[in-house]
Structures are given as C-alpha cells and as structure tokens.
Design an enzyme around this catalytic site. Structure first.
Site, PDB file in Angstrom:
ATOM      1  N   SER B  59     -12.843   8.219  44.197  1.00 19.02           N
ATOM      2  CA  SER B  59     -13.112   7.850  42.680  1.00 19.02           C
ATOM      3  C   SER B  59     -14.233   6.714  42.424  1.00 19.02           C
ATOM      4  O   SER B  59     -14.587   6.798  41.358  1.00 19.02           O
ATOM      5  CB  SER B  59     -11.858   7.508  42.034  1.00 19.02           C
ATOM      6  OG  SER B  59     -11.473   6.171  42.574  1.00 19.02           O
ATOM      7  N   LYS B  96     -10.829   0.718  39.710  1.00 19.90           N
ATOM      8  CA  LYS B  96     -11.617   1.315  38.856  1.00 19.90           C
ATOM      9  C   LYS B  96     -12.436   0.174  37.766  1.00 19.90           C
ATOM     10  O   LYS B  96     -12.067  -0.694  38.027  1.00 19.90           O
ATOM     11  CB  LYS B  96     -10.777   1.838  37.683  1.00 19.90           C
ATOM     12  CG  LYS B  96     -10.039   3.140  38.058  1.00 19.90           C
ATOM     13  CD  LYS B  96     -10.675   4.574  38.278  1.00 19.90           C
ATOM     14  CE  LYS B  96      -9.818   5.732  39.151  1.00 19.90           C
ATOM     15  NZ  LYS B  96      -9.334   5.220  40.463  1.00 19.90           N
TER      16      LYS B  96
END
Lengths: 426, 136
Positions: B59, B96
């Site tokens: 990710s 993130k």
C-alpha cells in the site's frame, strides 16, 4: 530551599507494557507471570475482576477462563524501565532508579529554569512519559520521597497528586500506617500495639515518644518525612556523580598577558561549574593548572570553605593563588581547573543549602544562566572575568573545533538503541 | 500468535525479529573514525519514543516503502498533514499518508489501487521517522 520530589509509578507496569506491545491485548483483562504460576502483574481490566497480584494461575483460570495469561517478558520491561529513567533525566539529572516500574526525581529549583510551576513541570514530564511509552503513570509530588510516594498511590490510574506541606495531615489521616513506604508488617504490628493505625497518628508523635518506644532510625526518618521534612536522599546512579570535573583549554598564540590568562582560567571555571550544576555536584576543593610555552606545569590545590559550584565563589578563592602562580614575562599556552572532592547536593547539610537569601538568589541566577546557555549555545552568558577568553578567536579555530567534536562522541557511552517491535503494519 | 515478544539474549549488534532490534553501532574509539555515522542515531531522533513495525503489503510502494521493510515510528509526535503516519484501527496497524481535504483528515495509500480511509474509530499512534531494508 524546600525540596520538591516527584515519584513516578507505572500503572500495572508489566501488564500495561504487554498491552502497549500487542494491540490485541488492549482493553482486555490480562495477567503476567504464567512461568511463575502466579500473577506478577494484572491489567486494570483484570484488577476489576477482583484478581490480585500473587494469585495462583490455577485459581485465576478457574475464575476467569477467558483471561489472557502471558509469560513475563523482563527484556521488554527493562527496555521500558530504561526509557522511563532516560525520559525523566531529560528534565533533571537527579533521578533515583528505585525499581523497574518506579523512580524518584528531584526538581527543586527548576521553576526558574523552565519558567513553570512545579505542578506544570511534573505534568510535563508525566505527559512525555505517557506519550513516549504509551502507558500511564501515577505521579506524586511532595517535600520528600515518603510524601511523594503517598501521592503517586493516591489517585490510580494515571493520577497526579501534589501534596503541599499544609495538605499533608489531610492526606495522612486516610493512609493506614502499614501502607507507608518502608513500614513493613512487623513494624505495622508494633505500631498498632502502641495505638497507631494511621500515618497521621505516627506523624503527630513527638521525639520524646520515639525515644521512649525505642523507634529505630529508619522509622524515625519516615516519621520525619511524614512531618514534611526531607532526609531520605535520592540514591543516584554511581556514574551520575563523577569523581572530579576537569576543564582545560590550550590557546594559541601563547600569551604573557596576565588578564588574558586569567580570563582563560575564568572560562574554564565557568564551564566546570556549569557541568557540576548539571549533575548536582558541589566541590570541596579546586585545583588550578597553568602550562607555559616550554611545557612547564604549575599546579595548586585550594580547599573551599563550603562546597560550591558557583564560579564567582571559586574565582574569588583562586584570585590570590593565581597571582602567586603567575610568573611575568613567560608565555602561557594553557590553563586548567579541576573540581574535586565532589559531593552531591542532596548530601549537603540542609543549613548550608540556601541558608541565606543571597545563596538562593545566586542559585536562581546560575540556573537562569544555565538555561540561556543551553538554549542559545555555551558562553552566551558568561562572567566579565571570562570576556577576554570568550572574545579571543583562535587562528586555527576550525581544527580545534573538530577535535572538540571527537571528544564529545567518545564521551557518549552507550550507542546501541533498543526498539520494541510491535508487529506488522499494513 | 502474539506479536512483540522479545528474545531473552542480549547480544550486541544482532537484529532480532519479533523482539528488540539493536539498531546501533559502537562509537568510534579514535579520531580516524570520527567521520563515520552511527546508523541508529542517524535514523532515530527521539530514541525513547521510537518503535519498530514490519511492513506487510504494497500500500505504500509509491513512497518507496515495500513489503518486508522495517519502519521506525515515533509515538507522541504531533502528526502534520503530509506525514506518513501509523494508525491503529480495528483490524490492526496501518501505515498511510495523513491527508486533509475540506477540513477533514483522512488516510491515503501511496498506491492507486487502495481506497482512501476515513476511519470512524482508531487513533494515530505515531509518525514514521525512518524506514530500512536489508538485502541479505
């Protein structure tokens, strides 16, 4: 100056660390000590179920079949403990590593350095500990270790309890004598046979009573601290107090200017005293060294009438000695100073410490100087007697600086960094 | 399986998975070595608030953070928009970018195949300060 002592106590320390290191254990009742067959620590959730420390695992599993039981992980606990001590030491060097989940800190006099109240300083350290470690701490504040420890126990978990001198009796009234730090089971029985069941009742006895009942010294110390005195010293780590502090500096070109050489000495004294203040050390003796161009050394030792780390006092004591040592018309290339027979300030007799208004005023000035020099670089603020040395620009200054940096890195001791591993991240 | 178990041996300079990583080297003992750097101190700003996580998945590949990398994050550091953060959500840790649009904070992957996250529960536990990878 009245002492301000903090006591930090990690809430359910081992269990909290397990929960901090494995997020899946958060909010759940967990117990450590599987390898021992008895609980060594319980999370807050487990305590709410009525489980207690030392409870056999067999009984725990019978009562709470769903509880998480883990082996103690002392490697992790000691990493967190060392972090706790290191974080508190960022604010004051006077830290006692009392146990794996507790420490004491002396923040006396730091109000000036931080421009904060003692309560604000305590809360700042508490917040840093909790944010950095992800576990909560009970924090107590008081004029002594015994009182600070009563404070940290008071409002669990995550409490902060400052106990000002005038509030001590109200707190002690509610503290059973057996819960006072240092009073064991046998002494609790002895005292209760004498009609004492609360800490306040003990504190209210007078010296004649202590003598009459042959109360031993450790308990007389507790009695003294319960009354708001300070006598139980912080046990600092051995390396916190160096044997001596030495500052020397070579200057170039060599000089026969008496005022300049004295300024060099003055600068060394200031640096040595700043270092001494940083670790809370006071010198009982000071040594002076002058080195001439042809490497002739002259040394003198001067006893100090009172232990000190005040550069003005030391300069005053050395002025005459320097005049005797200094030989006109020879070139000098270095001066040095050593502070010796160091004593920790906690070991100074009370009457020496802030005995006069002038002395405590001086402490405030010096701690302001230390704060400025820490913030804006060393020698931002210095004594006028050091001016000639501070202004002096060495022709080969670059080279000198590099050497100084090398020394700095050699001085740093432990270079390995333990990082707790918390699992996987997506 | 329980994460975060530490090995009991304390040999210096050994990396221990699922345990504590010794992320440092001995200090230079003499002047000739003075120009070396200490890797641990280069990577870590506040060592008493730093922790390790192992990355799983792709990710964050657009940020150069690949599966198997180790990241160091700092707890208690105030996260700024644009920082790479560690959030603890219901199903575990996630790494993130912290983003903000129209006053609303959200988490964005560095990989267009992942949707933005607008978590209702959970917390940002720290800010990523370093990442490293071993090819051995």
């Amino acid at each position: 100056m009245e002492r301000t002592i903090l006591h930090f106590d990690g809430d359910s320390f081992f269990a909290s660390i397990e929960q901090a290191m494995d997020y899946r254990l958060r909010g759940k009742p967990i117990v450590t000590g599987a390898e021992r067959g008895a609980a060594t620590a319980l999370s807050i959730e487990a305590k709410r179920l009525g489980l207690y420390r030392g409870m056999p695992m067999k009984e725990i599993r019978e009562r709470c079949p769903d509880i998480v039981v883990v082996n103690s992980n002392y490697t992790a606990y000691s990493v967190y403990a060392r972090r706790m001590y290191a974080i508190v030491r960022r604010y004051t060097p006077l830290v006692e590593e009392y146990s794996i989940d507790e420490c004491f800190a002396d923040i006396t006099g730091l109000e000036h350095a931080y421009s904060m109240t003692y309560e604000q300083i305590a809360l700042m350290i508490k917040h840093d500990l909790e944010a950095s470690l992800g576990i909560t701490f009970g924090v107590g504040m008081g004029p002594s270790k015994v009182i600070a420890k009563i404070g940290s126990k008071h409002n669990k978990p995550a409490g902060f309890t400052p106990i000002a001198r005038e509030l001590i009796p109200a707190f002690l009234e509610k503290v059973p004598i057996g819960s006072v730090w240092g009073i064991g089971r046998a002494m609790t029985l002895t005292l209760s046979a004498l009609g004492i069941t609360t800490a306040l009742q003990f504190a209210q006895k007078d010296e004649a009573w202590l003598r009459e009942h042959k109360i031993a010294k450790p308990y007389r110390e507790i009695w003294y601290e319960l009354r708001g005195g300070f006598t139980k010293q912080l046990a600092l780590e051995p390396d916190q107090i160096p044997g001596s502090i030495i500052k020397t500096r070579t200057f170039s070109p060599p000089s026969k200017d008496k005022a300049f050489v004295f300024a060099q000495l003055s600068k060394n004294i200031e640096r040595a005293c700043a270092k001494a203040r940083g670790v809370g050390a006071h010198a009982r003796e000071v040594g002076v060294m002058l080195k001439s161009q042809d490497f002739l050394y002259r040394n003198r030792e001067v006893p100090l009438s009172l232990p000190t780390n005040d550069p003005m006092i030391i300069l005053g004591a050395l002025r005459k000695v320097f005049a005797e040592m200094f030989v006109p018309n020879i070139l000098y290339r270095a001066t040095g100073v050593s502070l010796r027979s160091l004593v920790h300030e906690s070991a100074l007799p009370q009457d020496l410490f802030g005995a006069s208004a002038k002395a405590s005023e001086q402490v405030a000035i010096l701690s302001a100087v230390d704060t400025l020099n820490r913030r804006y670089g060393s020698q931002t603020v210095h004594l006028a007697s050091s001016l000639k040395a501070v202004q002096h620009r060495e022709p080969d200054r670059q080279k000198k600086r590099k050497v100084a940096q090398v020394k700095l890195s050699v001085e740093q001791r432990k270079k390995t960094i333990d990082l707790p591993f918390l699992g996987r991240v997506h | 399986m329980v994460h975060g178990k530490a090995a009991s041996s304390r040999k210096p300079h050994t990396l221990r998975k699922l345990g504590h990583v010794q992320a440092g080297f001995a200090s230079p003992a003499d002047e000739e070595l003075a120009d070396t750097i200490t890797v641990g101190e280069y990577l870590i700003r506040n060592k008493n608030a730093s922790y390790l996580l192992e990355v799983e998945g792709d990710s964050m590949q657009g940020a150069g953070i690949l599966s198997g990398d180790l990241v160091i994050f700092e707890r208690g550091k105030e996260p700024k928009v644009g920082d790479i953060v560690i959030a603890l959500l219901e199903d575990g840790y996630t790494i993130k970018y912290l983003r903000k649009k129209q006053g609303k904070l959200y988490l964005e992957a560095a990989n267009p195949t992942y949707p933005n996250l607008y978590p209702k529960q959970g917390e940002i536990v720290g800010v990523v300060v370093a990442t490293f990878r071993s090819y051995t």
